[in-house]
Design an enzyme around this catalytic site. Sequence first.
Site, PDB file in Angstrom:
ATOM      1  N   GLU A 185       5.085  -3.741  12.051  1.00 29.75           N
ATOM      2  CA  GLU A 185       4.016  -2.740  12.042  1.00 29.75           C
ATOM      3  C   GLU A 185       2.854  -3.345  11.275  1.00 29.75           C
ATOM      4  O   GLU A 185       3.021  -3.806  10.139  1.00 29.75           O
ATOM      5  CB  GLU A 185       4.498  -1.443  11.368  1.00 29.75           C
ATOM      6  CG  GLU A 185       5.451  -0.635  12.224  1.00 29.75           C
ATOM      7  CD  GLU A 185       4.833  -0.100  13.514  1.00 29.75           C
ATOM      8  OE1 GLU A 185       3.602   0.046  13.580  1.00 29.75           O
ATOM      9  OE2 GLU A 185       5.597   0.149  14.462  1.00 29.75           O
ATOM     10  N   CYS A 236      -2.790   1.976   6.614  1.00 24.72           N
ATOM     11  CA  CYS A 236      -2.887   1.435   7.974  1.00 24.72           C
ATOM     12  C   CYS A 236      -3.457   2.498   8.903  1.00 24.72           C
ATOM     13  O   CYS A 236      -4.067   2.189   9.914  1.00 24.72           O
ATOM     14  CB  CYS A 236      -1.524   0.965   8.446  1.00 24.72           C
ATOM     15  SG  CYS A 236      -0.262   2.235   8.333  1.00 24.72           S
ATOM     16  N   ASN A 245       0.797  -1.231   0.000  1.00 29.85           N
ATOM     17  CA  ASN A 245       0.000   0.000   0.000  1.00 29.85           C
ATOM     18  C   ASN A 245       0.834   1.287   0.000  1.00 29.85           C
ATOM     19  O   ASN A 245       0.341   2.323  -0.400  1.00 29.85           O
ATOM     20  CB  ASN A 245      -1.017   0.000   1.148  1.00 29.85           C
ATOM     21  CG  ASN A 245      -0.364   0.124   2.507  1.00 29.85           C
ATOM     22  OD1 ASN A 245       0.707  -0.430   2.726  1.00 29.85           O
ATOM     23  ND2 ASN A 245      -0.996   0.840   3.402  1.00 29.85           N
TER      24      ASN A 245
HETATM   25  P1  NAD Z   1       0.685  -8.983   3.995  1.00 22.98           P
HETATM   26  O1  NAD Z   1       0.898  -9.346   5.409  1.00 22.98           O
HETATM   27  O2  NAD Z   1      -0.172  -9.873   3.167  1.00 22.98           O
HETATM   28  O3  NAD Z   1       2.097  -8.930   3.234  1.00 22.98           O
HETATM   29  C1  NAD Z   1       3.162  -8.114   3.717  1.00 22.98           C
HETATM   30  C2  NAD Z   1       4.476  -8.698   3.221  1.00 22.98           C
HETATM   31  O4  NAD Z   1       4.700  -9.964   3.852  1.00 22.98           O
HETATM   32  C3  NAD Z   1       4.500  -8.980   1.721  1.00 22.98           C
HETATM   33  O5  NAD Z   1       5.776  -8.650   1.208  1.00 22.98           O
HETATM   34  C4  NAD Z   1       4.286 -10.469   1.653  1.00 22.98           C
HETATM   35  O6  NAD Z   1       4.782 -11.083   0.482  1.00 22.98           O
HETATM   36  C5  NAD Z   1       5.073 -10.928   2.870  1.00 22.98           C
HETATM   37  N1  NAD Z   1       4.766 -12.283   3.343  1.00 22.98           N
HETATM   38  C6  NAD Z   1       3.663 -13.030   3.095  1.00 22.98           C
HETATM   39  N2  NAD Z   1       3.778 -14.238   3.704  1.00 22.98           N
HETATM   40  C7  NAD Z   1       4.962 -14.235   4.369  1.00 22.98           C
HETATM   41  C8  NAD Z   1       5.635 -15.175   5.197  1.00 22.98           C
HETATM   42  N3  NAD Z   1       5.105 -16.362   5.475  1.00 22.98           N
HETATM   43  N4  NAD Z   1       6.839 -14.836   5.708  1.00 22.98           N
HETATM   44  C9  NAD Z   1       7.374 -13.621   5.466  1.00 22.98           C
HETATM   45  N5  NAD Z   1       6.783 -12.673   4.674  1.00 22.98           N
HETATM   46  C10 NAD Z   1       5.594 -12.984   4.143  1.00 22.98           C
HETATM   47  O7  NAD Z   1       0.169  -7.464   3.985  1.00 22.98           O
HETATM   48  P2  NAD Z   1      -0.315  -6.596   2.740  1.00 22.98           P
HETATM   49  O8  NAD Z   1      -1.641  -7.101   2.288  1.00 22.98           O
HETATM   50  O9  NAD Z   1       0.783  -6.483   1.726  1.00 22.98           O
HETATM   51  O10 NAD Z   1      -0.479  -5.139   3.416  1.00 22.98           O
HETATM   52  C11 NAD Z   1      -1.648  -4.698   4.039  1.00 22.98           C
HETATM   53  C12 NAD Z   1      -1.487  -4.693   5.546  1.00 22.98           C
HETATM   54  O11 NAD Z   1      -0.354  -3.918   5.917  1.00 22.98           O
HETATM   55  C13 NAD Z   1      -2.666  -4.053   6.273  1.00 22.98           C
HETATM   56  O12 NAD Z   1      -3.025  -4.835   7.381  1.00 22.98           O
HETATM   57  C14 NAD Z   1      -2.096  -2.706   6.744  1.00 22.98           C
HETATM   58  O13 NAD Z   1      -2.741  -2.167   7.881  1.00 22.98           O
HETATM   59  C15 NAD Z   1      -0.685  -3.069   7.004  1.00 22.98           C
HETATM   60  N6  NAD Z   1       0.164  -1.875   7.014  1.00 22.98           N
HETATM   61  C16 NAD Z   1       0.647  -1.431   8.216  1.00 22.98           C
HETATM   62  C17 NAD Z   1       1.429  -0.277   8.270  1.00 22.98           C
HETATM   63  C18 NAD Z   1       1.979   0.230   9.576  1.00 22.98           C
HETATM   64  O14 NAD Z   1       2.955   0.974   9.565  1.00 22.98           O
HETATM   65  N7  NAD Z   1       1.389  -0.130  10.708  1.00 22.98           N
HETATM   66  C19 NAD Z   1       1.723   0.417   7.088  1.00 22.98           C
HETATM   67  C20 NAD Z   1       1.201  -0.061   5.894  1.00 22.98           C
HETATM   68  C21 NAD Z   1       0.440  -1.213   5.862  1.00 22.98           C
END
Ligand code: NAD
Length: 502
Positions: free
Chosen positions: A259, A293, A161
């Site tokens: 995060e 987020c 995002n």
């Molecule tokens: P996601 O958890 O699906 O993926 C995040 C990353 O993790 C991706 O690169 C993905 O390929 C990787 N991943 C997936 N499976 C994994 C595993 N088993 N081991 C290690 N890495 C793995 O999240 P998303 O859909 O890409 O992002 C949306 C989420 O991110 C929302 O919940 C949002 O709130 C959160 N977000 C949080 C912040 C913050 O700073 N708090 C900022 C932006 C987004």
Amino acid sequence: MTTATKEKTDIAVLKQFIGGEWVEGTGTREIKSVNPSDSREVVATCKGASKEDVQKALAAAQEAYKGWKATPAPARARVLDKVVALARQNKERLARILAREEGKILPEALGEMEKGINLLEWFAGEGLRFMGTTAPSELPKNLLYTVREPLGVVSIITPWNFPWAIPCWKIAPALVAGNAVIFKPASNTPWLASELVKLFDEAGLPKGVLSFIVGAGSEVGDSLVEDDRVKAVSFTGSNQIGVRVHTICGKRGIPVTCEMGGKNPCIVWKDADLDLALAGVVKGAFGSTGQRCTATSRLILHEDIADEFLKKVVDAANAMKIGPALEEGIGLGPAVDQGQLDTDLDYIKIARDEGAKIVCGGNRVEDGDLKFGYFVEPTIFDHCTPKMKIAQEEVFGPVLAVFRVKTLEQAIEYANDTVFGLTCAIYTQDITTAMTYMEESEVGMFHINSPTIGGEAQVPFGGVKGSAVGDKEMAKEGINFFSKSKTIFLDFTGKKRESNIY
Ligand code: NAD
């Protein structure tokens, strides 16, 4: 559609960046990045990485780490200075990639570019401030001080995002602190991530110091977290994956920061400047299509102004122009992909079934060519109650749940009643009301008369409760996470001490 919408370039064919070379992945998956505004357009493809590719990247990183650690921090930071200059030169081009790949409307994409550049600038400055402390010793002729040192090879795993700003705020401090980095972006936004890595390469980062792995998290994720050579992990993404990453790192006993999600409330009090609040609520709830987020997903209204204010929000939402990210005048772009669109529509159905009253939106938008994109109307549910799913779970779309309250105590109780604790906001003219909520709020970031969204490089960013585990990011906290402190006792008396201080 305007010509801007039809903007096409050749499909970007991406590669992995391992040991300073751009190489084809050897995994089984073909990663495809699709334009969310028009899913007929594939914008980038990449042969996914295998576990073996990750092994090669780790080996190269471990080798490169020695030289990078030995490079003085100010010299390391000068590479970032060059990236800043290159990013500025390429800002417009990169923002258009962001809009095409992630679906963020162009003005917001330009904003994200600037945010990332600010973060790079801040951390470049940290190269000159990568310092420890001195302390007065209990003993004469004794120098007592600390230095900061890098951790080694670190993994950086990011979501889709903010495909530019989040990698910037993690990679920059990791490199300035002297670590070697393996960077894995989300599989649906690898193109812009690849462009960022190219800038570091062009800026002269030594080979192997930054590797880039594109692959499904389920395929390569564990190798980036479990391998003994990985000395810390910085993750941003969903709670489901974050908790898993945290558990593995916890077992290994290595630093980890995760995060994760949010369910951010905004209270609009009876004395608020309603026009100011309106702008903040619309931006917070529907900006970036609600895919932040920090998005405002719960609106808590004092009953005295609830009807009047909600009408303003509904009118503003209905007036938003929905359309392709690159078209001029668009206020609301698409969901990032079919999966996120389905999630938005599922939550809308759940909220209806739970008895929340829909006052705006609620449908997929499929007029003309928009049917090829993942568009959903800005949607508002009134008369929500705190235990409804729409009040508790992160949707990550343009869906706002509205609550009505009589007292500040009730407003604060509702606001705190979730597992999340990322950010919140209050609109009021009364400092006592604002600061009472500030003291009681269970969040990492608090806004008074400004929307729930946003962050600045020079202050810590992150949540509490279920929104985060580990250190905050950005500011000093960001660089401290990627380094450790060493305490030095330098005794220069030159003779045996008669002291029992030890
Ligand atoms: P996601 O958890 O699906 O993926 C995040 C990353 O993790 C991706 O690169 C993905 O390929 C990787 N991943 C997936 N499976 C994994 C595993 N088993 N081991 C290690 N890495 C793995 O999240 P998303 O859909 O890409 O992002 C949306 C989420 O991110 C929302 O919940 C949002 O709130 C959160 N977000 C949080 C912040 C913050 O700073 N708090 C900022 C932006 C987004």
